[in-house]
Design a protein around this motif. Structure first.
Motif, PDB file in Angstrom:
ATOM      1  N   UNK A   1       6.705  -3.754   4.276  1.00  0.00           N
ATOM      2  CA  UNK A   1       7.074  -4.765   5.254  1.00  0.00           C
ATOM      3  C   UNK A   1       7.519  -6.059   4.608  1.00  0.00           C
ATOM      4  N   UNK A   2       8.169  -6.900   5.421  1.00  0.00           N
ATOM      5  CA  UNK A   2       8.657  -8.203   4.960  1.00  0.00           C
ATOM      6  C   UNK A   2       8.324  -9.260   6.001  1.00  0.00           C
ATOM      7  N   UNK A   3       8.087 -10.454   5.502  1.00  0.00           N
ATOM      8  CA  UNK A   3       7.956 -11.647   6.336  1.00  0.00           C
ATOM      9  C   UNK A   3       8.591 -12.766   5.537  1.00  0.00           C
ATOM     10  N   UNK A   4       9.837 -13.071   5.858  1.00  0.00           N
ATOM     11  CA  UNK A   4      10.582 -14.038   5.062  1.00  0.00           C
ATOM     12  C   UNK A   4      10.745 -13.517   3.648  1.00  0.00           C
ATOM     13  N   UNK A   5      10.460 -14.353   2.635  1.00  0.00           N
ATOM     14  CA  UNK A   5      10.609 -13.916   1.247  1.00  0.00           C
ATOM     15  C   UNK A   5       9.416 -13.086   0.738  1.00  0.00           C
ATOM     16  N   UNK A   6       8.370 -13.009   1.532  1.00  0.00           N
ATOM     17  CA  UNK A   6       7.146 -12.312   1.129  1.00  0.00           C
ATOM     18  C   UNK A   6       7.089 -10.928   1.770  1.00  0.00           C
ATOM     19  N   UNK A   7       6.096 -10.133   1.401  1.00  0.00           N
ATOM     20  CA  UNK A   7       6.033  -8.792   1.971  1.00  0.00           C
ATOM     21  C   UNK A   7       4.678  -8.141   1.808  1.00  0.00           C
ATOM     22  N   UNK A   8       4.617  -6.896   2.287  1.00  0.00           N
ATOM     23  CA  UNK A   8       3.393  -6.112   2.175  1.00  0.00           C
ATOM     24  C   UNK A   8       3.727  -4.694   1.734  1.00  0.00           C
ATOM     25  N   UNK A   9       2.773  -4.098   1.051  1.00  0.00           N
ATOM     26  CA  UNK A   9       2.865  -2.710   0.607  1.00  0.00           C
ATOM     27  C   UNK A   9       1.553  -2.049   0.981  1.00  0.00           C
ATOM     28  N   UNK A  10       1.629  -0.999   1.799  1.00  0.00           N
ATOM     29  CA  UNK A  10       0.455  -0.236   2.194  1.00  0.00           C
ATOM     30  C   UNK A  10       0.659   1.193   1.732  1.00  0.00           C
ATOM     31  N   UNK A  11      -0.342   1.762   1.059  1.00  0.00           N
ATOM     32  CA  UNK A  11      -0.235   3.129   0.572  1.00  0.00           C
ATOM     33  C   UNK A  11      -1.515   3.875   0.924  1.00  0.00           C
TER      34      UNK A  11
END
Length: 126
Positions: free
Chosen positions: A80-90
Protein backbone atom coordinates in the motif's frame (compact mmCIF):
# COMPACT_ATOMS: atom_id res chain seq x y z
CA UNK A 1 10.91 -17.41 21.34
CA UNK A 2 10.84 -13.64 21.62
CA UNK A 3 8.97 -12.20 18.68
CA UNK A 4 10.00 -8.70 19.70
CA UNK A 5 13.55 -9.43 18.54
CA UNK A 6 12.27 -9.97 14.99
CA UNK A 7 10.51 -6.60 15.03
CA UNK A 8 13.38 -4.71 16.66
CA UNK A 9 16.34 -6.28 14.85
CA UNK A 10 15.15 -7.83 11.59
CA UNK A 11 12.68 -5.10 10.64
CA UNK A 12 13.32 -1.80 12.45
CA UNK A 13 17.03 -2.54 12.80
CA UNK A 14 17.51 -2.40 9.03
CA UNK A 15 16.55 1.27 8.90
CA UNK A 16 14.16 0.49 6.04
CA UNK A 17 11.08 -0.12 8.20
CA UNK A 18 9.71 2.64 10.45
CA UNK A 19 6.89 0.78 12.26
CA UNK A 20 6.12 -2.93 12.47
CA UNK A 21 4.03 -5.60 14.13
CA UNK A 22 3.63 -9.35 13.94
CA UNK A 23 0.01 -10.47 14.18
CA UNK A 24 -1.05 -14.07 14.68
CA UNK A 25 -3.46 -15.50 12.10
CA UNK A 26 -5.59 -16.72 15.01
CA UNK A 27 -5.58 -13.24 16.53
CA UNK A 28 -3.42 -11.15 18.78
CA UNK A 29 -0.32 -9.04 18.40
CA UNK A 30 2.82 -11.13 18.97
CA UNK A 31 5.15 -8.12 18.90
CA UNK A 32 5.10 -4.48 17.82
CA UNK A 33 7.33 -1.46 17.63
CA UNK A 34 6.92 1.11 20.40
CA UNK A 35 3.72 3.11 20.00
CA UNK A 36 2.48 1.11 17.02
CA UNK A 37 -1.02 0.18 18.08
CA UNK A 38 -3.31 -1.70 15.74
CA UNK A 39 -6.92 -1.80 16.90
CA UNK A 40 -8.69 -5.15 17.14
CA UNK A 41 -10.71 -4.17 14.05
CA UNK A 42 -7.53 -3.32 12.14
CA UNK A 43 -5.96 -6.63 13.18
CA UNK A 44 -9.00 -8.56 11.91
CA UNK A 45 -8.96 -6.58 8.66
CA UNK A 46 -5.24 -7.32 8.16
CA UNK A 47 -5.75 -11.06 8.62
CA UNK A 48 -8.84 -11.14 6.37
CA UNK A 49 -7.14 -9.02 3.68
CA UNK A 50 -5.43 -12.13 2.34
CA UNK A 51 -8.70 -14.07 2.07
CA UNK A 52 -10.35 -11.40 -0.10
CA UNK A 53 -7.62 -9.57 -2.04
CA UNK A 54 -10.14 -8.05 -4.48
CA UNK A 55 -11.92 -6.30 -1.63
CA UNK A 56 -8.59 -5.25 -0.11
CA UNK A 57 -7.56 -3.83 -3.48
CA UNK A 58 -10.82 -1.87 -3.72
CA UNK A 59 -11.02 -0.59 -0.13
CA UNK A 60 -7.41 -0.15 0.97
CA UNK A 61 -6.01 -1.11 4.36
CA UNK A 62 -6.04 0.82 7.64
CA UNK A 63 -3.06 0.55 10.02
CA UNK A 64 -2.85 2.39 13.35
CA UNK A 65 -5.48 4.85 12.17
CA UNK A 66 -3.84 5.57 8.79
CA UNK A 67 -5.53 4.42 5.59
CA UNK A 68 -3.30 3.17 2.78
CA UNK A 69 -4.30 2.90 -0.87
CA UNK A 70 -3.74 -0.70 -1.94
CA UNK A 71 -1.39 -1.03 -4.90
CA UNK A 72 -1.40 -4.83 -4.98
CA UNK A 73 -3.00 -7.61 -2.95
CA UNK A 74 -3.01 -11.39 -3.22
CA UNK A 75 -3.18 -14.37 -0.88
CA UNK A 76 0.26 -13.68 0.62
CA UNK A 77 1.10 -9.98 0.07
CA UNK A 78 -0.48 -6.55 0.42
CA UNK A 79 1.39 -3.45 -0.74
CA UNK A 80 0.00 0.00 0.00
CA UNK A 81 0.84 3.68 -0.36
CA UNK A 82 -0.05 6.87 1.46
CA UNK A 83 1.65 9.77 -0.24
CA UNK A 84 5.40 9.11 -0.36
CA UNK A 85 5.17 6.45 2.38
CA UNK A 86 3.79 2.93 2.27
CA UNK A 87 3.11 -0.41 3.88
CA UNK A 88 4.15 -3.99 3.23
CA UNK A 89 2.14 -6.86 4.70
CA UNK A 90 3.23 -10.46 4.21
CA UNK A 91 1.44 -13.57 5.42
CA UNK A 92 3.48 -16.47 6.76
CA UNK A 93 2.22 -19.89 7.88
CA UNK A 94 1.02 -18.62 11.26
CA UNK A 95 1.29 -14.84 11.25
CA UNK A 96 1.28 -11.60 9.27
CA UNK A 97 4.22 -9.20 9.18
CA UNK A 98 2.77 -5.68 9.16
CA UNK A 99 5.23 -2.95 8.30
CA UNK A 100 5.29 0.70 7.31
CA UNK A 101 8.09 2.64 5.69
CA UNK A 102 8.63 6.37 5.21
CA UNK A 103 10.59 8.34 2.69
CA UNK A 104 13.42 8.36 1.73
CA UNK A 105 13.01 4.56 1.93
CA UNK A 106 11.65 3.22 -1.35
CA UNK A 107 9.03 0.47 -1.62
CA UNK A 108 11.50 -2.04 -3.02
CA UNK A 109 13.92 -1.56 -0.12
CA UNK A 110 11.26 -2.20 2.52
CA UNK A 111 9.72 -5.05 0.56
CA UNK A 112 13.06 -6.87 0.34
CA UNK A 113 13.53 -6.67 4.13
CA UNK A 114 10.00 -7.86 4.95
CA UNK A 115 9.94 -10.63 2.34
CA UNK A 116 13.31 -11.95 3.55
CA UNK A 117 12.04 -12.28 7.13
CA UNK A 118 8.76 -13.82 5.92
CA UNK A 119 10.67 -16.41 3.88
CA UNK A 120 12.75 -17.30 6.92
CA UNK A 121 9.69 -17.66 9.18
CA UNK A 122 7.96 -19.85 6.58
CA UNK A 123 11.08 -22.04 6.37
CA UNK A 124 10.85 -22.74 10.12
CA UNK A 125 7.08 -23.29 9.92
CA UNK A 126 5.96 -19.95 11.34
Amino acid sequence: MSWQVYVDENLLGTGKVKRAAIIGLQGGVWAASAGYNLSVEEQKAVVSAFNDPVRTQANGIKLAGNKFFTLQADGEHVYGKKGPDGCVLVKTNQAVLVTEYVQPTQAGEATTVVERLADYLKSVNY
